[in-house]
Scaffold this active site. Structure first.
Site, PDB file in Angstrom:
ATOM      1  N   ILE A 265      32.185  -2.389 -24.583  1.00 34.33           N
ATOM      2  CA  ILE A 265      32.930  -2.013 -25.791  1.00 34.33           C
ATOM      3  C   ILE A 265      32.208  -2.558 -27.024  1.00 34.33           C
ATOM      4  O   ILE A 265      32.120  -1.898 -28.050  1.00 34.33           O
ATOM      5  CB  ILE A 265      34.368  -2.579 -25.736  1.00 34.33           C
ATOM      6  CG1 ILE A 265      35.079  -2.138 -24.451  1.00 34.33           C
ATOM      7  CG2 ILE A 265      35.154  -2.147 -26.979  1.00 34.33           C
ATOM      8  CD1 ILE A 265      35.152  -0.650 -24.226  1.00 34.33           C
TER       9      ILE A 265
ATOM     10  N   ILE B 166      37.491 -15.300 -14.092  1.00 30.33           N
ATOM     11  CA  ILE B 166      36.173 -15.127 -14.647  1.00 30.33           C
ATOM     12  C   ILE B 166      36.180 -14.016 -15.699  1.00 30.33           C
ATOM     13  O   ILE B 166      37.039 -13.129 -15.680  1.00 30.33           O
ATOM     14  CB  ILE B 166      35.148 -14.749 -13.544  1.00 30.33           C
ATOM     15  CG1 ILE B 166      35.466 -13.410 -12.917  1.00 30.33           C
ATOM     16  CG2 ILE B 166      35.042 -15.838 -12.514  1.00 30.33           C
ATOM     17  CD1 ILE B 166      34.408 -12.863 -11.963  1.00 30.33           C
ATOM     18  N   ASN B 167      35.183 -14.072 -16.584  1.00 34.22           N
ATOM     19  CA  ASN B 167      34.878 -12.948 -17.434  1.00 34.22           C
ATOM     20  C   ASN B 167      34.043 -11.977 -16.592  1.00 34.22           C
ATOM     21  O   ASN B 167      33.815 -12.227 -15.419  1.00 34.22           O
ATOM     22  CB  ASN B 167      34.095 -13.427 -18.665  1.00 34.22           C
ATOM     23  CG  ASN B 167      34.377 -12.537 -19.869  1.00 34.22           C
ATOM     24  OD1 ASN B 167      34.373 -11.309 -19.745  1.00 34.22           O
ATOM     25  ND2 ASN B 167      34.623 -13.149 -21.008  1.00 34.22           N
ATOM     26  N   THR B 168      33.612 -10.896 -17.175  1.00 38.44           N
ATOM     27  CA  THR B 168      32.894  -9.883 -16.393  1.00 38.44           C
ATOM     28  C   THR B 168      31.493 -10.349 -15.998  1.00 38.44           C
ATOM     29  O   THR B 168      30.874 -11.162 -16.671  1.00 38.44           O
ATOM     30  CB  THR B 168      32.748  -8.583 -17.209  1.00 38.44           C
ATOM     31  OG1 THR B 168      32.173  -8.898 -18.472  1.00 38.44           O
ATOM     32  CG2 THR B 168      34.105  -7.932 -17.430  1.00 38.44           C
TER      33      THR B 168
ATOM     34  N   CYS C 159      29.848 -13.564 -23.931  1.00 38.91           N
ATOM     35  CA  CYS C 159      29.925 -12.189 -24.426  1.00 38.91           C
ATOM     36  C   CYS C 159      28.768 -11.421 -23.826  1.00 38.91           C
ATOM     37  O   CYS C 159      27.814 -11.082 -24.531  1.00 38.91           O
ATOM     38  CB  CYS C 159      29.860 -12.166 -25.937  1.00 38.91           C
ATOM     39  SG  CYS C 159      30.946 -13.404 -26.675  1.00 38.91           S
TER      40      CYS C 159
ATOM     41  N   ASN D 126      42.246 -14.196 -28.226  1.00 37.76           N
ATOM     42  CA  ASN D 126      40.914 -14.397 -27.652  1.00 37.76           C
ATOM     43  C   ASN D 126      39.897 -14.361 -28.786  1.00 37.76           C
ATOM     44  O   ASN D 126      39.848 -13.400 -29.554  1.00 37.76           O
ATOM     45  CB  ASN D 126      40.643 -13.281 -26.641  1.00 37.76           C
ATOM     46  CG  ASN D 126      39.284 -13.397 -25.981  1.00 37.76           C
ATOM     47  OD1 ASN D 126      38.284 -12.995 -26.558  1.00 37.76           O
ATOM     48  ND2 ASN D 126      39.261 -13.942 -24.781  1.00 37.76           N
TER      49      ASN D 126
ATOM     50  N   GLY E 178      37.230  -5.449 -12.069  1.00 37.27           N
ATOM     51  CA  GLY E 178      37.969  -4.705 -11.058  1.00 37.27           C
ATOM     52  C   GLY E 178      37.825  -5.321  -9.675  1.00 37.27           C
ATOM     53  O   GLY E 178      37.153  -6.346  -9.498  1.00 37.27           O
TER      54      GLY E 178
ATOM     55  N   SER F 240      42.407 -10.232 -21.853  1.00 33.89           N
ATOM     56  CA  SER F 240      41.809  -9.799 -23.115  1.00 33.89           C
ATOM     57  C   SER F 240      41.024  -8.504 -22.955  1.00 33.89           C
ATOM     58  O   SER F 240      40.292  -8.323 -21.992  1.00 33.89           O
ATOM     59  CB  SER F 240      40.878 -10.890 -23.633  1.00 33.89           C
ATOM     60  OG  SER F 240      40.284 -10.479 -24.842  1.00 33.89           O
TER      61      SER F 240
HETATM   62  C1  LIG Z   1      37.486  -2.736 -21.328  1.00 34.02           C
HETATM   63  C2  LIG Z   1      37.416  -4.231 -21.228  1.00 34.02           C
HETATM   64  C3  LIG Z   1      37.315  -5.004 -22.379  1.00 34.02           C
HETATM   65  C4  LIG Z   1      37.251  -6.398 -22.320  1.00 34.02           C
HETATM   66  N1  LIG Z   1      37.189  -7.151 -23.465  1.00 34.02           N
HETATM   67  C5  LIG Z   1      37.181  -8.511 -23.384  1.00 34.02           C
HETATM   68  C6  LIG Z   1      37.189  -9.318 -24.582  1.00 34.02           C
HETATM   69  O1  LIG Z   1      37.219  -8.793 -25.696  1.00 34.02           O
HETATM   70  N2  LIG Z   1      37.175 -10.675 -24.439  1.00 34.02           N
HETATM   71  C7  LIG Z   1      37.160 -11.276 -23.204  1.00 34.02           C
HETATM   72  O2  LIG Z   1      37.155 -12.514 -23.138  1.00 34.02           O
HETATM   73  N3  LIG Z   1      37.169 -10.543 -22.064  1.00 34.02           N
HETATM   74  C8  LIG Z   1      37.182  -9.181 -22.134  1.00 34.02           C
HETATM   75  N4  LIG Z   1      37.196  -8.437 -20.964  1.00 34.02           N
HETATM   76  C9  LIG Z   1      37.156  -9.132 -19.660  1.00 34.02           C
HETATM   77  C10 LIG Z   1      38.551  -9.204 -19.056  1.00 34.02           C
HETATM   78  O3  LIG Z   1      39.408  -9.937 -19.888  1.00 34.02           O
HETATM   79  C11 LIG Z   1      38.490  -9.866 -17.666  1.00 34.02           C
HETATM   80  O4  LIG Z   1      37.931 -11.172 -17.819  1.00 34.02           O
HETATM   81  C12 LIG Z   1      37.630  -9.091 -16.676  1.00 34.02           C
HETATM   82  O5  LIG Z   1      37.803  -7.706 -16.886  1.00 34.02           O
HETATM   83  C13 LIG Z   1      37.970  -9.434 -15.219  1.00 34.02           C
HETATM   84  O6  LIG Z   1      39.321  -9.186 -14.924  1.00 34.02           O
HETATM   85  P1  LIG Z   1      39.819  -7.794 -14.257  1.00 34.02           P
HETATM   86  O7  LIG Z   1      38.959  -7.546 -13.052  1.00 34.02           O
HETATM   87  O8  LIG Z   1      41.274  -8.008 -13.945  1.00 34.02           O
HETATM   88  O9  LIG Z   1      39.609  -6.729 -15.305  1.00 34.02           O
HETATM   89  C14 LIG Z   1      37.267  -7.038 -21.045  1.00 34.02           C
HETATM   90  C15 LIG Z   1      37.359  -6.258 -19.879  1.00 34.02           C
HETATM   91  C16 LIG Z   1      37.440  -4.874 -19.948  1.00 34.02           C
HETATM   92  C17 LIG Z   1      37.530  -4.080 -18.678  1.00 34.02           C
END
Ligand SMILES: Cc1cc2nc3c(=O)[nH]c(=O)nc-3n(C[C@H](O)[C@H](O)[C@H](O)COP(=O)(O)O)c2cc1C
Ligand SMILES: Cc1cc2nc3c(=O)[nH]c(=O)nc-3n(C[C@H](O)[C@H](O)[C@H](O)COP(=O)(O)OP(=O)(O)OC[C@H]3O[C@@H](n4cnc5c(N)ncnc54)[C@H](O)[C@@H]3O)c2cc1C
Ligand SMILES: Cc1cc2nc3c(=O)[nH]c(=O)nc-3n(C[C@H](O)[C@H](O)[C@H](O)COP(=O)(O)OP(=O)(O)OC[C@H]3O[C@@H](n4cnc5c(N)ncnc54)[C@H](O)[C@@H]3O)c2cc1C
Ligand SMILES: Cc1cc2nc3c(=O)[nH]c(=O)nc-3n(C[C@H](O)[C@H](O)[C@H](O)COP(=O)(O)O)c2cc1C
Ligand code: FES
Ligand code: FES
Lengths: 329, 277, 329, 277
Positions: free
Chosen positions: C82, C202-204, C141, C110, C228, C32
């Site tokens: 964002i 995980i989420n961020t 969030c 999502n 990342g 997402s």
């Molecule tokens: C630019 C950006 C926008 C994101 N927006 C959302 C979101 O709207 N909803 C959500 O659940 N996670 C969101 N995420 C989190 C990602 O879905 C993911 O959980 C997180 O980036 C870890 O995975 P990755 O290291 O592969 O990016 C966002 C991440 C990034 C980088």
């Protein structure tokens, strides 16, 4: 820095509320577990130039540590699961306090235990020792497998430890927070109320790496503590939050590898910083940071560190922190 | 044992002599299949005091990136004490070694060392057996040079997966007896180099080995039945993932009969009989 | 992969307990916020080859998002703030469900809200829409400034949201966990008990960067979400812990940039993975992962993904996860 | 406005024509002080359809490191549609641009693009004014080449900190009127280039600018008093930190009268009057 310019004041007192003080010549401290006992890097850098160094974590009893491998590299970081290998508080005091006193080093002892009483017991022993400038209480031992639940995750438990250590010694007490806590600010406020002279953060984040070939965790301990540049954004955020919520000096660490990193932590609200993993990468880093900070302050016309502590905080907080920092030199 | 676990600063350990310096790449030459000999110009004082088995930790990335973060330990293949240069033997199997093998002449390297202890030849040693596995050949070659120069009789036993992986005989002093083994039998003895070692046990005053840990186990199993109360003594270099390289992080320990020892400061060279396998 | 070898079975059902199923052709999902609405990358990769993609987070009302800057690079990672810029649930359903149905994409929506009722309201609206394979509930969030306290930090609150969404739709429901929770396992078990068909994590991580020149936070929002390679060790550890404690399929993500990363998550116990930041770095990554996984399985003689799900878990857990995974294809 | 916030896939947006490809560095030439012209061989189809203002996202690190992680956007300075090559103008002020400037001939680049929209010349435009600030000169040069070739009258106004930072006149078609300004007065008009723009407002059918955001504000303030209900129209290229480059992450938005717009997909070129400053 050019000689014709006045050298700015880098000194800082990290225990302004404690008559014994924790005054450092500069705000750069070597972090626990990354600088041994102040001897290992002696051939490579002038250890006496550091603001201070923190010893490897000491425990009530001797520990031989975790099974190998104990470290594994990760993107822009590393995981460690040393397992607090150390000679135990008694073996420790036999050897280092007098040595440090002889060497005139500003040494802080990092202590780690599994009961409040053991924390107090170690603090009492250290209280009588020479050559010790302060105690750093490690309330988070993420990679020790005892029940797993961590003092540092809980404000009350962290406060209990702080209170017990505070009662056992008049030495400056730094409580080192765990990033695993749900709300690190609550823990910070609790330990401040319980008598901590200063707060340091962050300890490592619990992480893991898997050996795809062997289909099992890389580290002998399974999980390990993540450190290095990778964690810097998380560390900065926590320092920013905590510095905005307490009055005692905050010591920031997590991924510092250059002067800009140090400045980020200071502007987030840290009165001093520690460097750990960065020393492995560049043993000269602490010296580079001290000289680089002085050079930057001269360039920017900043006379004392207090002027920029918390500079990135909202105005209100800044005012408060500013005072605290000035109070601490 | 536990109070034994703090690494003392040993003579030969990195305490005194090691330093941070900039080395300059002066040549790169392919060898042993995919490996590379990287010659680096260093301060003469570093080259002069260097002894076989000690190693250097080199930053294997451009200064503007933080990944890979940690230095990589490399032992020395050959030293020129007059000119002040070190030759490293690099097998490019990962990110750091790959980066090293991609260097160009003139590139500068961020080097820490020399670190660790060294292989020790006893003054009474007349016959020395060196056992090398793969890229572990590096410190054995430096030792062969040194021993041969001192007039010690050297038997150099090398093992590799196949002929390509073997050290060219021309790399060794002419006085050295060079015997090889390959896993696939493409050259020399068909099998493990450790089997060859058997025939030299009674002749040898000392045995020194460098290679992967399994090689040490098989060496032990091959020669211990022939050795008489620990004679001849065997020194081995232990490979461990390293962070600090100076005994500060305790990330590279080796479990020994006298407790936990660091490979970077107390080692990397250990007595085969001291290590708990 | 070489044509003469049998293509291994990459398919997986992420909702084995749900009659509607969430069957994917392969375990690679675009995360997402990193793949827009499935349209933005259409010119660059064959979107229909992905196991599925997850939409940008949708909220009850339209949002124009946070002030700029919204992203900043960090060591081996990035911070984003964002601020959930999106057209709102009603604007969203006008445009995408029918489009996705036409395009035959496996799309997961999502959703993100600030009250349990709003979560339920959105789930009910989505329940009637075509072209939607499942819902991912974002209970975290971190960069939305409303009170700051996060559903995902609390097992009960997370369970309440899950229960409400479960009651509002028969669609497969994935609950996406927050790494900010003190004990992510407790949250995972709570949402499993509350009816989640699958769990993603995980989420961020909440992080920060400071602009030293301007002496203020870089991001317009102050803090942001770290993603990342830098976070991979933390993500892997949490996936390992959660996969060992629940029976529903676990979807792992956090810093995946290559096949080895994917395999680490699968061996930690993930039945599928998501890629986010990695897509920015290499838009072809999802395809590389699918082909690379198939090639690896052929090389290793692994016939179906279930055989290696949780391979790095202790034997007991492995057995259980193995069954769950096989059950899900 | 809010429902307006989803970026539609615009013509000229990255939806259709952009792609991932490997480019090969064919030459590097210093220019404008510390900047570098990096010429890259690319598929001919990429060069042929390219229009001024569009940009490419390039991975600025070796494949074995993850830091710096994100691609860097670079617009195009010059294109050779026959040979299939693009010239990028790089100012090495950070990690990615520094990496680009350190490339060697023959190095391969991981390139994504072309991305974003382009500067649009209306068919009726006879007199075109181009305003360039610093490294922002890149797309202005490509536009000058294109317009001059079409017989459009081009006035090229360039500003830099000092003489060293100016584009050499020889880089522009001879038919182009080239006027310069420097902050320190070391060459041409002593002051901001935006002041020069004033004198051309009434002559111009269209104005296009590329430079830092403060330059656009000062341009607006300088010329708006002279412009009559939005004539001549002004197109500016907005610089934003970027992640995806294709409109997926919403990290690069520009606030406009018609809501949030992405610099990478809806932009980077916007109508000066549309942007909310
Ligand atoms: C630019 C950006 C926008 C994101 N927006 C959302 C979101 O709207 N909803 C959500 O659940 N996670 C969101 N995420 C989190 C990602 O879905 C993911 O959980 C997180 O980036 C870890 O995975 P990755 O290291 O592969 O990016 C966002 C991440 C990034 C980088
Ligand atoms: C004392 C000493 C001397 C050495 N001398 C040489 C030498 O002369 N020539 C030479 O080529 N190499 C030598 N090495 C090995 C070298 O330091 C690197 O470890 C090796 O090159 C792999 O690093 P890399 O960055 O290339 O691989 P990486 O990309 O770091 O790793 C590739 C894979 O191997 C694993 N790995 C890498 N290194 C280790 C390790 N040390 N322990 C456990 N797992 C590991 C990684 O986890 C990863 O899975 C020596 C090591 C030691 C300790
Ligand atoms: C459409 C577009 C076209 C461009 N064309 C060119 C060109 O033709 N030539 C050229 O040299 N550059 C161009 N740039 C800028 C280029 O993409 C890089 O941003 C610039 O080179 C700095 O990146 P770096 O990695 O060198 O610096 P970094 O090391 O990434 O950054 C250095 C410092 O500047 C900050 N920073 C860097 N980039 C940005 C940014 N974009 N927004 C906000 N802060 C930032 C960083 O946070 C850091 O503090 C263009 C940018 C865009 C959006
Ligand atoms: C190898 C190693 C050992 C450590 N040992 C301890 C320790 O004993 N006690 C402690 O409080 N922190 C310990 N830490 C954590 C560091 O002191 C520091 O909090 C953490 O590494 C983050 O800082 P850094 O990114 O600068 O390394 C250790 C870290 C490393 C890398
Ligand atoms: S690497 Fe040996 S102790 Fe640090
Ligand atoms: S960079 Fe523009 S939307 Fe991602």
């Amino acid at each position: 820095m050019s000689a014709d310019l006045a050298v700015p004041d880098l000194s800082v007192d990290l225990a302004p509320n404690n008559p014994r003080e924790l005054r450092l010549a500069n705000p750069v401290i070597a972090a626990s577990g990354c600088f041994g006992y102040g001897q290992e890097y002696a051939g490579l850098i002038e250890v006496s130039r550091l603001g201070a160094f923190v010893s490897k974590g000491i425990t009530p009893e001797p520990r031989s540590g975790n099974a190998m491998p104990r470290i594994v590299e990760t993107p822009a970081g590393m995981l460690n699961a040393i397992g607090l290998q150390n000679p135990g508080i008694r073996g420790f005091v036999k050897k280092y306090p007098r040595l440090w006193e002889k060497q005139r080093l500003t040494a802080i002892v990092n202590i780690s235990a599994e009961t409040v009483d053991d924390f107090a017991m170690m603090a009492a022993i250290l209280d009588e020792q020479p050559g010790i400038a302060g105690i750093e209480v490690n309330v988070s031992c993420p990679n020790i497998n005892r029940g797993g639940y961590c003092f540092g995750w809980d404000p009350e438990m962290s406060a209990d430890v702080t209170r017990a250590v505070r009662a056992a010694t008049t030495l400056p007490v730094i409580v080192k927070l765990s990033p695993g806590a749900e709300d690190v600010v609550l823990v910070a406020q609790a330990v401040e109320a319980a008598g901590a002279d200063a707060i340091s953060l962050i300890n490592t984040l619990v992480g893991m790496a898997i050996d795809v070939r062997r289909r099992r965790p890389v580290l002998g301990n399974g999980t390990g503590g993540l450190s290095g540049p990778a964690v810097k954004p998380v560390a900065l955020r926590m320092v920013y939050q905590v510095a905005g919520a307490v009055q005692v000096p905050v010591i920031g660490l997590g991924g510092i590898l250059g002067v800009d990193d140090l400045l980020e932590f200071v502007m987030a609200g840290a009165s001093a910083v520690q460097v750990g993993t960065g020393i492995f990468v560049d043993p000269q880093l602490p010296i580079r940071l001290i000289d680089g900070l002085a050079a930057w302050m001269i360039k920017e016309g900043v006379g004392s560190l207090g002027e920029i502590v918390g500079a990135a905080q909202p105005a209100a907080v800044r005012a408060a922190r500013g005072r605290a920092a000035e109070g601490s030199g | 044992m536990a109070t034994d676990t703090v690494s003392p600063t040993l003579p030969g350990g990195s305490g005194g002599s090691s330093r941070l310096f900039v080395g300059q790449v002066e040549s790169l030459d392919p060898i042993m299949g995919d490996a590379m000999l990287v010659s680096v110009r260093v301060p003469r004082t570093v080259a002069q005091q260097l002894r076989p088995g000690r190693f250097f930790e080199i930053t294997c990335r451009h200064e503007t990136t933080f990944d890979p973060l940690l230095r990589r330990p490399f032992s020395v293949y050959r030293v020129d004490r007059e000119r002040g240069s070190l030759v490293f033997l690099i097998r490019p199997f990962g990110r750091g070694s790959g980066w090293m093998a991609r260097r160009k002449v003139g590139d500068e390297l961020d080097v820490l060392g020399p670190l660790g202890n060294a292989y020790e030849t006893s003054p009474t040693t007349r016959n020395l057996v060196l056992v090398a596995g793969g890229v572990g050949v590096a410190p054995m070659v430096m030792m062969a040079d040194e021993a041969a120069a001192k007039g010690v009789n050297v038997a150099f036993l090398m093992g590799a997966a196949n002929e390509r992986g073997l050290l060219p005989a021309a790399e060794l002093p002419s006085s050295v007896e060079y015997v090889v083994a390959t896993d696939d039998g493409s050259k020399g003895f068909h099998g493990f180099v450790t089997q060859l070692a058997r025939d030299y046990v009674l002749w040898a005053d000392q045995i020194m080995a460098c290679g992967p840990e399994p090689m040490y186990r098989s060496l032990r199993d091959a020669i211990n039945p022939i050795r008489l109360n620990g004679r001849p003594p065997v020194q081995v270099s232990m490979e461990r993932g390293m962070a600090c390289g100076v005994g500060a992080c305790l990330g590279c320990v080796v479990e020994t009969k006298r407790g936990m020892r660091t490979a970077c400061l107390d080692g990397p060279v250990f007595d085969l009989d001291e290590v708990l396998w």
